[in-house]
Scaffold this motif. Structure first.
Motif, mmCIF file in Angstrom:
data_model
loop_
_atom_site.group_PDB
_atom_site.id
_atom_site.type_symbol
_atom_site.label_atom_id
_atom_site.label_comp_id
_atom_site.label_asym_id
_atom_site.label_seq_id
_atom_site.Cartn_x
_atom_site.Cartn_y
_atom_site.Cartn_z
ATOM 1 N N TRP A 28 -46.131 -18.922 -12.736
ATOM 2 C CA TRP A 28 -46.935 -18.789 -13.946
ATOM 3 C C TRP A 28 -47.385 -17.347 -14.191
ATOM 4 O O TRP A 28 -47.295 -16.837 -15.293
ATOM 5 N N TRP B 88 -48.946 -19.400 -22.548
ATOM 6 C CA TRP B 88 -49.605 -20.704 -22.593
ATOM 7 C C TRP B 88 -48.622 -21.807 -22.975
ATOM 8 O O TRP B 88 -48.578 -22.856 -22.339
ATOM 9 N N PHE B 89 -47.862 -21.590 -24.024
ATOM 10 C CA PHE B 89 -46.878 -22.574 -24.471
ATOM 11 C C PHE B 89 -45.584 -21.841 -24.794
ATOM 12 O O PHE B 89 -45.563 -20.623 -24.974
ATOM 13 N N VAL C 264 -47.819 -21.954 -18.993
ATOM 14 C CA VAL C 264 -48.859 -22.704 -18.281
ATOM 15 C C VAL C 264 -48.780 -24.179 -18.627
ATOM 16 O O VAL C 264 -48.905 -25.055 -17.761
ATOM 17 N N PHE C 265 -48.575 -24.478 -19.896
ATOM 18 C CA PHE C 265 -48.467 -25.868 -20.345
ATOM 19 C C PHE C 265 -47.032 -26.127 -20.792
ATOM 20 O O PHE C 265 -46.493 -25.357 -21.596
ATOM 21 N N PRO C 266 -46.427 -27.181 -20.328
ATOM 22 C CA PRO C 266 -45.039 -27.449 -20.706
ATOM 23 C C PRO C 266 -44.913 -27.811 -22.176
ATOM 24 O O PRO C 266 -45.877 -28.228 -22.835
ATOM 25 N N LYS C 267 -43.694 -27.713 -22.670
ATOM 26 C CA LYS C 267 -43.444 -27.944 -24.089
ATOM 27 C C LYS C 267 -43.721 -29.387 -24.486
ATOM 28 O O LYS C 267 -44.221 -29.661 -25.581
ATOM 29 N N LEU D 30 -45.979 -31.238 -23.502
ATOM 30 C CA LEU D 30 -47.404 -31.523 -23.632
ATOM 31 C C LEU D 30 -47.863 -31.382 -25.076
ATOM 32 O O LEU D 30 -48.745 -32.119 -25.538
ATOM 33 N N LEU D 31 -47.269 -30.459 -25.835
ATOM 34 C CA LEU D 31 -47.617 -30.316 -27.247
ATOM 35 C C LEU D 31 -47.270 -31.583 -28.025
ATOM 36 O O LEU D 31 -48.030 -32.029 -28.900
ATOM 37 N N LEU E 170 -49.882 -34.216 -27.130
ATOM 38 C CA LEU E 170 -51.167 -33.943 -27.788
ATOM 39 C C LEU E 170 -51.090 -34.243 -29.284
ATOM 40 O O LEU E 170 -52.045 -34.790 -29.871
#
Length: 431
Positions: free
Chosen positions: A111, A171-172, A214-217, A219-220, A223
């Protein structure tokens, strides 16, 4: 002289005695490993002499240090060994430099940062000072060596840590690859020799750091789906539920009011008077009659088994170790003791070196199996019904070695080696 090259010098041997003498010549000292005398033995008449050649061939290795090295030749008379002499001189070995470096692993991911290991070895014959530096186009990475310099003696190795760290996180989005270069540079570490100043060698190592978000794709997507569900709940589902609950409550209240009105209107005049009458009632009696209950059940089971245990024999095993040179065949045996019978239930064959060839296993005159060595490292066989081997018969392992393998040490073996373990029950022979 230069390491890896060859040079010669001469030595004059003179017979000053009054007899014919033979002299044995041998190089002694630090140069003996890479020096020879030609010829190594001379015979001289009184008052004569002969020149011999000393051939010097220092290898290009860190074991032969740069600088002056003493050279001695022992001259040993055969008839008068007490007159041995050792003339000496010095040989100047030139310095050479050879630096090897490796970055491990070449590619890492994380990361914010990662750690790498830089292995460096001085394969030259003179001490060196080694410096480390790293750079990355755009300076998106901060690259730090710890330490940033080392002193290495000839043949010495060292591991230096390299830490890579990004300036900011992702982040993304998609991962980003940051290529960088690690430079290992050396310069002569003043050894006091009178050689010219050496500019030093440089070796550039390529590396990569794969920076992960940091956040995987996905996750978007999750959300967004949750947000859509919340909006649907508050705008559509929740108002409909509240409206249905309100209507149900209003209807229940109206029904309760209607039932109360019906009860009040149904009372007749004189309903308050009461007339008495006689009535009888029979209460519940507990059964006085007898009651019986019965239940029966039976179950049977039987089982039998026989086996060779401690009463008929005892567990036993034998190991046969066969070592064979490449291109040869060799046989190992185990002989069943007289008066005994060996009931074999298990065999395990170990080809731990990864040799190539053929192994054949036989019980007495009966061939059990033939296996190509390159197809396995460990092989086992098991039998529910033991294979009986009579007294004085043998378990035979025949190995034909085509090519010795390479064990876990990483060095190819000089011979093939197979190990057979045979297990079973050793019992008394029943005539």
């Amino acid at each position: 002289m230069s390491p890896g090259g060859e040079a010669t010098t001469t030595l004059t041997v003179r017979n000053d005695s009054d007899i014919v003498e033979a002299y044995a010549l041998e190089v002694v000292g630090d140069c003996a490993a890479w020096s020879t005398v030609e010829p190594a033995r001379v015979s001289l008449y009184p008052g004569t002499f002969e020149q011999v050649t000393i051939r010097l061939a220092p290898p290009r290795s860190h074991e032969v240090r740069a600088g002056r090295t003493p050279l001695g030749v022992r001259v040993l008379p055969a008839e008068h060994p007490e007159r041995v002499v050792v003339p000496e001189t010095t040989v100047t070995v030139e310095a050479f430099r050879e630096l090897r470096a490796e970055l491990s692993p070449r590619r890492r991911r994380g990361w914010l940062g990662a750690r790498y290991r830089t292995a460096v070895q001085n394969r030259g014959n003179t001490p060196v000072e080694v410096g480390f530096a790293a750079r990355q186009a755009g300076e998106d990475l901060k690259l730090v060596f710890a330490p940033d310099g080392r002193s290495l003696a000839p043949g010495e190795s060292a591991d230096v840590r390299l830490r890579a760290r990004t300036r900011k996180p992702i982040w993304f989005g998609e991962p980003v690859t940051w290529p960088f270069e690690a430079e290992v540079a050396e310069a002569a570490a003043g050894d006091g020799s009178a050689e010219e100043e050496h500019p030093g060698q440089k070796e550039t190592l390529q590396g990569e750091f794969l920076q992960l978000p940091v956040f995987p794709k996905w996750l978007l997507i999750v959300l967004a789906a949750l947000l859509a569900l919340l909006i649907a709940w508050f705008t559509l589902v929740r108002p409909a539920v509240r409206s249905a609950a309100k209507e149900a409550g209003t209807q229940a209240a109206e029904e309760q009011v209607a039932r109360g009105a019906q009860q009040q209107g149904g009372q007749a005049p004189g309903a308050g008077e009461a007339t008495g009458g006689q009535g009888t009632g029979g209460g519940e009696t507990g059964g006085a009659g007898p009651g019986t209950g019965a239940g029966t059940g039976t179950g049977t089971g039987s089982g039998s088994g026989t086996g060779s245990g401690a009463g008929d024999g005892q567990q036993s095993s034998a190991t046969i170790d066969v070592q064979t040179a490449g291109g040869a065949e060799k046989t190992g045996t185990y002989r069943v003791p007289a008066g005994k019978t060996f009931g074999v239930t298990d065999i395990v064959v170990a080809n731990f070196q990864g040799d190539e060839g053929v192994v054949t296993i036989s019980f007495g005159e009966r061939k059990i199996t033939t296996i190509a060595l390159e197809t396995f490292r460990n092989q086992d066989y098991h039998w529910v019904t033991p294979i009986q081997i009579p007294q004085n018969a043998t378990v035979t392992v025949s190995v034909t070695c085509e090519k010795p393998g390479t064990p876990a040490s990483g060095k190819q073996a000089s011979e093939c080696r197979q190990v057979l373990n045979v297990s079973g029950v050793l019992s008394d022979f029943a005539p």
